[in-house]
Design a protein around this motif. Structure first.
Motif, PDB file in Angstrom:
ATOM      1  N   ASP A 135      16.465  33.433  14.392  1.00  0.00           N
ATOM      2  CA  ASP A 135      17.332  34.035  15.414  1.00  0.00           C
ATOM      3  C   ASP A 135      17.102  33.381  16.769  1.00  0.00           C
ATOM      4  N   ASP A 176      10.928  41.836   0.076  1.00  0.00           N
ATOM      5  CA  ASP A 176      11.380  41.891   1.471  1.00  0.00           C
ATOM      6  C   ASP A 176      10.972  43.187   2.168  1.00  0.00           C
ATOM      7  N   ARG A 223      12.761  35.451   9.975  1.00  0.00           N
ATOM      8  CA  ARG A 223      14.092  35.781  10.479  1.00  0.00           C
ATOM      9  C   ARG A 223      14.130  35.739  12.006  1.00  0.00           C
ATOM     10  N   ARG A 238      19.854  29.191   9.669  1.00  0.00           N
ATOM     11  CA  ARG A 238      19.469  30.034   8.530  1.00  0.00           C
ATOM     12  C   ARG A 238      17.977  29.900   8.221  1.00  0.00           C
ATOM     13  N   PRO A 239      17.312  31.028   7.972  1.00  0.00           N
ATOM     14  CA  PRO A 239      15.865  30.995   7.727  1.00  0.00           C
ATOM     15  C   PRO A 239      15.537  30.631   6.281  1.00  0.00           C
ATOM     16  N   ARG A 256       9.980  38.991   8.241  1.00  0.00           N
ATOM     17  CA  ARG A 256      10.453  39.434   9.557  1.00  0.00           C
ATOM     18  C   ARG A 256      10.252  38.322  10.590  1.00  0.00           C
ATOM     19  N   THR A 267      19.092  37.426   4.011  1.00  0.00           N
ATOM     20  CA  THR A 267      19.342  36.203   4.790  1.00  0.00           C
ATOM     21  C   THR A 267      18.308  35.093   4.582  1.00  0.00           C
ATOM     22  N   VAL A 268      17.131  35.383   4.032  1.00  0.00           N
ATOM     23  CA  VAL A 268      16.089  34.361   3.895  1.00  0.00           C
ATOM     24  C   VAL A 268      16.168  33.716   2.514  1.00  0.00           C
TER      25      VAL A 268
END
Length: 267
Positions: A197, A175, A193, A208-209, A190, A227-228
């Motif tokens: 968003d 990440d 995400r 959710r990614p 990036r 979050t990914v």
């Protein structure tokens, strides 16, 4: 007494039998799959059932047409050009290849075709979830030329999926970097995400990614990305296992909003 006629038609791949007056006016229709006769005129029930007698395949429910839900009303009012639901997996790539197929002879395969094959593989896996209460929209356009490859909506929530073709290659995720084979790592997470968003903002709901790797030789992840979620195409059915996040009515309402092209113009 006017003699009623039965006229078979097909809507969205399903057969309906319309019961009509001699002048063509409808008084009822029989939905064979739902085993329901929808009456537009209560005083003709006996006539309608007599006319449909040779076509009925078992017990049926008889009554007025069901009242459409708000989601169904929104879908019915949507112009076909603004409806994203018919999009095929990789729709944007298919259109681009039709408009500019490239030279017939290339030393290397067109990378757009590899990307298309990957999106079609992932899209086919997602479409198989439809019977479990999930909906998938493919190639959702975002302002500026970006797009969400697949948007999955169902009982377990909403997911924005970005598909990466990785056929027989090693993938390393650190990440926000993603390295494919010997290529230079890119900060792909990036972008994933950011797309999720933007989808959350458009739908006023958490999206959710997910990074989907299609047919990789090996996947290594230094630490769980923030979050990914990282999945291979074979693991896509796992997204449908959790439930209880959204009620069926919420799923339908979000799907109706997401399929409207106008929803995405403000993000």
């Amino acid at each position: 007494m006017d003699r009623l006629r039965v006229i078979p038609t097909w809507r969205h791949g399903q057969e309906r039998l319309y019961v009509c007056l001699p002048d063509g006016g409808n008084v009822a229709w029989y939905d064979r799959e739902a085993a329901r006769v929808n009456l537009l005129s209560d005083d003709r029930e006996d006539e309608v059932l007599t006319a449909l007698g040779p076509f009925l395949t078992g017990p049926v429910t008889v009554g007025p047409p069901p009242v459409p839900t708000p989601a169904e009303l929104a879908r019915l009012s949507l112009h076909p050009d603004d409806d994203l639901a018919p999009n095929r997996p990789g729709e944007a790539l298919l259109v681009a290849l039709e408009r500019a197929p490239g030279p017939p002879h290339r030393l290397r395969p067109d990378p757009r075709r590899r990307a298309l094959a990957a999106e079609q593989t992932a899209g086919a896996a997602l479409d198989r979830l439809d019977g479990a209460g999930w909906h998938t929209l493919h190639s959702v356009p975002l302002p500026g030329g970006d797009r969400v490859h697949h948007l999955l909506i169902g009982p377990g929530g909403l997911f924005a999926l970005h598909v990466l073709p990785a056929r027989r290659q090693r993938v390393h995720v650190a990440d926000p970097l993603v390295a494919l084979g010997r290529r230079e790592p890119r900060p792909l997470l990036r972008r994933i995400r950011a797309d999720a968003d933007r989808a959350s903002y458009a739908l006023t709901a958490e999206v959710r990614p997910v990074l989907v790797l299609v047919d990789p030789a090996h996947v290594s992840v230094t630490a769980p990305p923030r979050t990914v979620r990282v999945l291979t195409d074979r693991e896509l059915p796992d997204l449908a296992h959790p439930g209880g996040t959204l009620k069926p009515a919420d799923v339908e309402a979000l799907h109706a909003m997401a399929r409207d092209r106008g929803t995405w113009k403000r993000v």
